[in-house]
Design an enzyme around this catalytic site. Structure first.
Site, PDB file in Angstrom:
ATOM      1  N   CYS A  99       0.843  -1.189   0.000  1.00 17.77           N
ATOM      2  CA  CYS A  99       0.000   0.000   0.000  1.00 17.77           C
ATOM      3  C   CYS A  99       0.878   1.239   0.000  1.00 17.77           C
ATOM      4  CB  CYS A  99      -0.921   0.000   1.221  1.00 17.77           C
ATOM      5  SG  CYS A  99      -2.022   1.430   1.312  1.00 17.77           S
ATOM      6  N   HIS A 141      -9.182  -3.596  -2.507  1.00 15.04           N
ATOM      7  CA  HIS A 141      -8.218  -2.777  -1.767  1.00 15.04           C
ATOM      8  C   HIS A 141      -8.567  -1.296  -1.864  1.00 15.04           C
ATOM      9  CE1 HIS A 141      -3.802  -2.197  -0.548  1.00 15.04           C
ATOM     10  NE2 HIS A 141      -4.234  -0.973  -0.798  1.00 15.04           N
ATOM     11  N   GLU A 142      -8.854  -0.839  -3.095  1.00 15.69           N
ATOM     12  CA  GLU A 142      -9.171   0.580  -3.280  1.00 15.69           C
ATOM     13  C   GLU A 142     -10.511   0.937  -2.640  1.00 15.69           C
ATOM     14  OE1 GLU A 142      -6.791   2.314  -4.187  1.00 15.69           O
ATOM     15  OE2 GLU A 142      -5.598   0.648  -4.924  1.00 15.69           O
ATOM     16  N   HIS A 145     -10.234   1.668   0.955  1.00 10.78           N
ATOM     17  CA  HIS A 145      -9.755   3.023   1.237  1.00 10.78           C
ATOM     18  C   HIS A 145     -10.912   4.012   1.342  1.00 10.78           C
ATOM     19  CE1 HIS A 145      -5.433   2.949   1.373  1.00 10.78           C
ATOM     20  NE2 HIS A 145      -5.322   2.287   0.230  1.00 10.78           N
TER      21      HIS A 145
END
Length: 203
Positions: A99, A141-142, A145
Site C-alpha cells: 500500500c 483494496h481501493e 480506502h
C-alpha cells in the site's frame, strides 16, 4: 495538474469514510488526472482519493486484467461486492499486498477471488464490470480506502502484530507524514537497479 504527495497511515482522511461525489465537474476531472499522474509517479496499480488527502469516493487503477476492462481507469462513487474469501491462512508468496500509504511493506491477506464493480466515470456515465484474480483484489483494496480501511486493518492476528510494530517503528500512526512520488526514493524499490525484481504494489 500536478503529482500530489501521498499521505501515510495515521492521517485522519485515511481512517474515515470518504464522502460521495455530488458534482461531476471540471474539478472532478482535474482530481482524476492528478490521481493518474500521482499513481504513475508512484509506480502504483491503484490509488484512492483519500491517499492524496481528498476525502471523496474516487479511485483509479492501472492494471492488466483478463476481464475485458481497460488497463487504465477510474471510478466515482463505486460499489464493490466481492466473493467471500477462501478459508485458511493467506499465502505469503501469493497473497501479499502493498500500500502506498504504508510504504515499503507488504503482508498477506485473504481476499475474494472475484468482485462486481459499479459506479460512474467523471462525466457521470454508469460503469459496471466484473473483476477476477488480482484485479478483483485491487478493486477490493481501493474500495476499502473509500470506507476508511487500509489493508493492514484486515490482517490476521499474527500479521497484524507485525504490521503494527512496523508502523510504530516508522513513527507513523499519527498525522503529518507524507511521501512525494517522483522525488522521494520509491519505497518499494522500483527505482533501484534491480527494479525488475521489485515487488509490485497493490495500491
Amino acid at each position: 495538474m500536478p503529482v500530489r504527495p501521498i499521505v501515510i497511515h495515521g492521517e485522519p482522511v485515511l481512517h474515515r469514510r470518504a464522502e460521495p461525489v455530488t458534482e461531476f465537474d471540471a474539478a472532478l476531472k482535474e482530481l482524476v488526472e492528478d490521481m493518474y499522474l500521482t499513481q504513475e509517479a508512484a509506480n502504483g496499480v491503484g490509488l484512492a482519493a483519500p491517499q492524496i488527502g481528498v476525502g471523496l469516493r474516487v479511485f483509479t487503477w492501472k492494471m492488466a486484467n483478463n476481464d475485458g476492462v481497460p488497463e487504465i481507469g477510474h471510478i466515482v462513487n463505486p460499489y464493490v461486492k466481492a466473493a467471500k474469501p477462501a478459508a485458511g491462512e493467506p499465502d505469503r508468496n501469493e497473497e501479499s499486498e502493498g500500500c502506498l500509504s504504508v510504504p515499503g511493506y507488504s503482508y498477506p491477506l485473504k481476499r475474494g477471488e472475484s468482485a462486481t464493480v459499479t459506479g460512474f466515470d467523471s462525466d457521470g456515465n454508469e460503469i459496471s464490470f466484473s473483476a477476477t484474480g488480482w484485479f478483483a483484489r485491487c478493486m477490493q483494496h481501493e474500495y476499502d480506502h473509500l470506507n476508511g480501511f487500509l489493508y493492514v486493518d484486515r490482517l490476521n492476528a499474527a500479521w497484524s502484530k507485525k504490521a503494527k510494530k512496523a508502523i510504530r517503528a516508522a513513527g507513523w500512526g499519527v498525522p503529518g507524514h507524507t511521501w512525494m512520488p517522483g522525488e522521494d526514493r520509491d519505497p518499494f524499490g522500483h527505482d533501484d537497479e534491480d527494479a525488475d525484481d521489485a515487488e509490485v504494489t497493490a495500491d
